[in-house]
Scaffold this motif. Structure first.
Motif, short mmCIF file in Angstrom:
data_model
loop_
_atom_site.label_atom_id
_atom_site.label_comp_id
_atom_site.label_asym_id
_atom_site.label_seq_id
_atom_site.Cartn_x
_atom_site.Cartn_y
_atom_site.Cartn_z
N ALA A 8 0.83 -1.21 0.00
CA ALA A 8 0.00 0.00 0.00
C ALA A 8 0.86 1.26 0.00
O ALA A 8 0.63 2.19 -0.78
CB ALA A 8 -0.93 -0.01 1.22
N THR A 9 1.87 1.28 0.86
CA THR A 9 2.76 2.45 0.95
C THR A 9 3.50 2.67 -0.36
O THR A 9 3.59 3.80 -0.85
CB THR A 9 3.76 2.24 2.11
OG1 THR A 9 3.01 2.13 3.34
CG2 THR A 9 4.74 3.39 2.21
N LEU A 11 2.68 1.56 -3.40
CA LEU A 11 1.75 1.92 -4.46
C LEU A 11 1.44 3.41 -4.42
O LEU A 11 1.51 4.10 -5.44
CB LEU A 11 0.46 1.10 -4.33
CG LEU A 11 -0.68 1.45 -5.28
CD1 LEU A 11 -0.26 1.34 -6.74
CD2 LEU A 11 -1.89 0.57 -4.99
N ARG A 12 1.14 3.91 -3.25
CA ARG A 12 0.84 5.34 -3.09
C ARG A 12 2.05 6.19 -3.48
O ARG A 12 1.94 7.17 -4.21
CB ARG A 12 0.44 5.59 -1.63
CG ARG A 12 -0.40 6.79 -1.39
CD ARG A 12 -0.99 6.86 0.03
NE ARG A 12 -0.19 6.26 1.08
CZ ARG A 12 -0.43 5.08 1.67
NH1 ARG A 12 -1.47 4.36 1.32
NH2 ARG A 12 0.35 4.63 2.62
N ARG A 13 3.24 5.79 -3.02
CA ARG A 13 4.47 6.52 -3.33
C ARG A 13 4.74 6.55 -4.83
O ARG A 13 5.04 7.60 -5.40
CB ARG A 13 5.65 5.87 -2.59
CG ARG A 13 7.00 6.47 -2.92
CD ARG A 13 8.13 5.75 -2.17
NE ARG A 13 8.21 4.32 -2.45
CZ ARG A 13 8.76 3.79 -3.54
NH1 ARG A 13 9.27 4.57 -4.48
NH2 ARG A 13 8.81 2.48 -3.70
N ARG A 15 2.61 6.05 -7.32
CA ARG A 15 1.57 6.81 -8.02
C ARG A 15 1.82 8.30 -7.89
O ARG A 15 1.78 9.05 -8.86
CB ARG A 15 0.17 6.45 -7.48
CG ARG A 15 -0.94 7.26 -8.16
CD ARG A 15 -2.31 6.94 -7.60
NE ARG A 15 -2.44 7.15 -6.18
CZ ARG A 15 -2.60 8.35 -5.60
NH1 ARG A 15 -2.59 9.46 -6.32
NH2 ARG A 15 -2.74 8.45 -4.28
N ASN A 16 2.13 8.74 -6.67
CA ASN A 16 2.40 10.16 -6.44
C ASN A 16 3.65 10.63 -7.19
O ASN A 16 3.68 11.75 -7.71
CB ASN A 16 2.53 10.46 -4.95
CG ASN A 16 1.19 10.40 -4.24
OD1 ASN A 16 0.16 10.71 -4.82
ND2 ASN A 16 1.20 10.00 -2.99
N GLN A 22 -5.61 9.03 -8.19
CA GLN A 22 -6.15 7.66 -8.14
C GLN A 22 -7.03 7.39 -9.35
O GLN A 22 -6.98 6.30 -9.91
CB GLN A 22 -6.94 7.44 -6.85
CG GLN A 22 -6.09 7.30 -5.63
CD GLN A 22 -6.90 7.00 -4.38
OE1 GLN A 22 -8.11 7.22 -4.34
NE2 GLN A 22 -6.23 6.51 -3.36
N SER A 37 -8.23 2.72 -4.14
CA SER A 37 -8.20 3.40 -2.85
C SER A 37 -8.04 2.39 -1.71
O SER A 37 -7.24 2.60 -0.79
CB SER A 37 -9.48 4.20 -2.65
OG SER A 37 -9.53 4.76 -1.36
N GLU A 40 -4.51 1.11 -1.61
CA GLU A 40 -3.59 2.10 -1.05
C GLU A 40 -3.76 2.24 0.46
O GLU A 40 -2.85 2.71 1.14
CB GLU A 40 -3.77 3.46 -1.73
CG GLU A 40 -3.19 3.49 -3.11
CD GLU A 40 -3.10 4.90 -3.68
OE1 GLU A 40 -3.48 5.88 -3.00
OE2 GLU A 40 -2.63 5.01 -4.83
N LYS A 41 -4.89 1.87 0.98
CA LYS A 41 -5.12 1.91 2.44
C LYS A 41 -4.72 0.60 3.10
O LYS A 41 -4.74 0.50 4.33
CB LYS A 41 -6.60 2.19 2.73
CG LYS A 41 -7.02 3.59 2.37
CD LYS A 41 -8.51 3.76 2.63
CE LYS A 41 -8.96 5.14 2.20
NZ LYS A 41 -10.42 5.28 2.25
#
Length: 74
Positions: A8-9, A11-13, A15-16, A22, A37, A40-41
């Motif tokens: 999750a961490t 994936l978020r990193r 993507r950003n 999203q 979502s 990512e959580k």
């Protein structure tokens, strides 16, 4: 941190770092924004098939999602 949280961490990193919302990544990977979502959580487990799609769209190796960050020493 378990592997789902690590995924999750990362994936978020990733993507950003790409500068995508999203909505953009979900569209490109052909998954719903709600599902992305939850990934990512860390609320859902992810399949190998979806890891492959996300890696393709983010232009990274699939293993990048499972790399653990170095532990900080206090």
């Amino acid at each position: 941190m378990d592997l789902r949280e690590t995924f999750a961490t990362n994936l978020r990193r990733l993507r950003n770092a790409r500068g995508w919302s999203q909505d953009e990544l979900a569209f490109e990977a052909k998954i719903s924004r709600g599902y992305l979502s939850k990934l990512e959580k860390g609320a859902y487990y992810v399949s190998i098939k979806i890891i492959g799609r996300l890696a393709d769209k983010l232009d990274v190796e699939p293993a990048e999602f499972l790399k653990r960050t170095a532990k900080r020493s206090h």
